[in-house]
Design a protein around this motif. Structure first.
Motif, mmCIF file in Angstrom:
data_model
loop_
_atom_site.group_PDB
_atom_site.id
_atom_site.type_symbol
_atom_site.label_atom_id
_atom_site.label_comp_id
_atom_site.label_asym_id
_atom_site.label_seq_id
_atom_site.Cartn_x
_atom_site.Cartn_y
_atom_site.Cartn_z
ATOM 1 N N LYS A 32 0.805 -1.220 0.000
ATOM 2 C CA LYS A 32 0.000 0.000 0.000
ATOM 3 C C LYS A 32 0.835 1.264 0.000
ATOM 4 O O LYS A 32 0.285 2.355 -0.207
ATOM 5 N N ASP A 33 2.120 1.168 0.265
ATOM 6 C CA ASP A 33 2.944 2.375 0.399
ATOM 7 C C ASP A 33 4.242 2.271 -0.412
ATOM 8 O O ASP A 33 5.328 2.414 0.116
ATOM 9 N N SER A 42 7.224 3.421 -2.706
ATOM 10 C CA SER A 42 7.909 4.716 -2.774
ATOM 11 C C SER A 42 8.199 5.156 -4.198
ATOM 12 O O SER A 42 8.706 6.262 -4.396
#
Length: 542
Positions: free
Chosen positions: A93-94, A96
């Motif tokens: 979900k995160d 970079s």
């Protein structure tokens, strides 16, 4: 406290002079420390237990130890979060970085309806981009330009189609080659085992149906049949392991970049998308990529938004056909032939037909050559025979015309008979078959082309001479009746003298016929007839 740290503290304390006398006696060098016993004999001031110097050293020691204790306690405290990334866990979900997924353009093998998944053959040029594939990649690059997507990094599979796609991308997007580099194993396609190099259209739908029904959420089910040529038979879960390593590496190396990933097949990017979005892997083929297709901004939210849409009717039809094809393949594994084997057998058959055609052509050429050689030998024999005939014509006839041996023989007999009759006193009678011309003419002056017997003119043929011989021709020309008439005439005119001359001529002719051979008559009969003519000419002159 560790011994090494304690030794460091002792050394530092002895140098500063704030350790107790009992601890630094072995290193004491100061003027307030006596040599005897290592103790300080200074008198304490103000009733204290220590002198001013020793008290100052004690205070320094306590402050140092407090500092050490505080520093040691700080090692057990929780550290602040670091900025470095590590192993990516799905769903992610995160992320970079911003990711752009692309499938390579159509390859030559795909154009030929062949599914190749063996990693050993991915770099073969038979898997390079087709003309259609090159146009698809150019169009995908134009799409990125129109959308304003600025790619900063790129990774591509070692497959030949991906390498060609990367070359076009670098040229179209004006990227440096140091930014678009190969990924050696992590982006490889899924191995399909025994179905490798089979018909793509027939096998792909069966694999999709197998994954839908058997793969499950994690993709651990649905394994293709094993192969004995080294092609791996992988599940979706095994391909996920490679993709997870790839995305973890990129997240560790880069931050804030737009990364383009080029896959050799349509299942790889769809599978990584499902992993990022947390979608069950049994639905992976709903997100399958077409040749040359490109999708950007791949993240958790975009994937789940796409998964919320129901599957198309075309996809459902493919799965239904795939179930039927999968059942047929498992029921009859030999029904699906390896296209490489089929191509090899086809090439072998073509080579066999070419060899047979070459052999037939060689046999025909040899037969024509034999016929040509035979014709040359026949022509040579005919030329030789013609040459011999011409030589005989030049030697036997004054005008070079054909010479008939029977004519010479008959001429000799007729000449001898005429001479005999003229010698017997028959001035008014003409011998049979002899002209009434002057009896003194020689045999060369006599007309011997037609032979007249009792008013009948007959020329013996050469074939008849060959078959019957000269004597047979003469006997055939002079029948019994003719000979009787001739005998009567000659008896009436010449008497017994003519009979003796005729008998001697007949004997000479018979002797000549015995020495005459049909196969080589150019020497035997010519000499005998010449002798007869010479004798006839001598008798006529008399």
């Amino acid at each position: 406290m560790p011994p090494a740290l304690f030794a460091i503290l002792l050394a530092a304390g002895s140098t500063a002079g704030w350790l107790p006398r009992s601890a630094v006696a072995f290193t004491c060098r100061g003027p307030m420390r006596g040599r005897s016993g290592g103790r300080c004999y200074s008198v304490p001031s103000d009733g204290g237990t220590e002198c001013a110097d020793c008290e100052s050293a004690s205070r320094s020691r306590r402050s140092f130890l407090q500092t050490i204790v505080v520093g040691s306690s700080s090692f057990g405290r929780s550290a602040q979060p670091a900025g470095a990334r590590g192993y990516v866990r799905f769903p992610a979900k995160d992320l970079s970085n911003t990711y752009v997924f692309m499938r390579a353009g159509e390859s030559l093998l795909e154009e030929d309806d062949t599914w190749s998944s063996n990693p050993l053959f991915l770099t073969n040029r038979e898997a390079a981009l087709s003309d259609m594939g090159q146009r698809q990649v150019v169009e995908a690059c134009r799409y990125l330009k129109r959308e304003g997507i600025d790619v900063t990094q790129g990774r591509y599979s070692l497959a030949a189609s991906c390498a060609d796609t990367a070359d076009i991308v670098v040229e179209q997007l004006k990227l440096g080659r140091d930014r678009v580099v190969p990924e050696f194993t992590y982006l490889d396609g899924r191995g399909v085992g025994a179905w490798d190099f089979a018909s793509l259209n027939k096998t792909q739908e069966a694999v999709w149906a197998m994954d839908v029904d058997e793969a499950g959420i994690s993709g651990r089910g649905g394994r293709p049949p094993e192969n004995d040529d080294g092609t791996p038979a992988e599940t979706l879960g095994e391909q996920v392991t490679r993709l997870q390593n790839c995305i973890s590496l990129l997240e560790t190396l880069y931050t804030g970049d737009t990364i383009l990933l080029i896959f050799p097949d349509g299942t790889g990017p769809a599978l990584l998308s499902c992993c990022i979005g947390g979608i069950p892997l049994s639905r992976v083929h709903e997100f399958n990529y077409d040749s040359g297709e490109i999708r950007y901004d791949i993240n958790y939210d975009s994937i789940n938004a796409l998964a919320a849409e129901p599957p198309s009717q075309d996809y459902l039809d493919i799965i239904q056909r795939g179930r039927e094809e999968l059942a047929e393949l498992r029921r009859n594994p030999d029904a699906l032939r390896n296209k490489k084997d089929l191509k090899f057998e086809e090439e072998q058959e073509k080579e066999r037909l070419v060899l047979e055609a070459r052999q037939l052509e060689d046999a025909k050429r040899n037969q024509e050559e034999r016929i040509r050689q035979e014709q040359k030998r026949r022509d040579k024999r005919e030329e030789e025979e013609k040459r011999k005939v011409e030589e005989r014509q030049r030697s036997g006839g004054e005008d070079g015309g054909p010479v008939n041996p029977a004519v010479f023989a008959f001429a000799a007999i007729a000449g001898g008979a005429g001479v005999a009759m003229s010698g017997s006193g028959g001035d008014d009678e003409s011998p049979v078959g002899v002209s009434t011309a002057d009896n003194e003419s020689t045999a060369e002056e006599m007309d011997i082309s037609p032979v007249a017997v009792n008013g009948n003119s007959r020329q013996p043929e050469e074939d008849e001479v060959t078959r019957l011989g000269v004597s047979g021709v003469v006997n055939g020309m002079l029948t019994n009746g003719d000979m009787e008439d001739s005998s009567e005439n000659m008896t009436a005119t010449g008497g017994t003298a003519f009979n003796e001359e005729e008998y001697m001529a007949d004997v000479q002719v018979e002797d000549a016929m015995e020495s005459f051979e049909i196969e080589d008559y150019d020497e035997a009969w010519l000499g005998s007839i010449t002798d007869i003519l010479e004798e006839t000419e001598v008798d006529a002159n008399k």
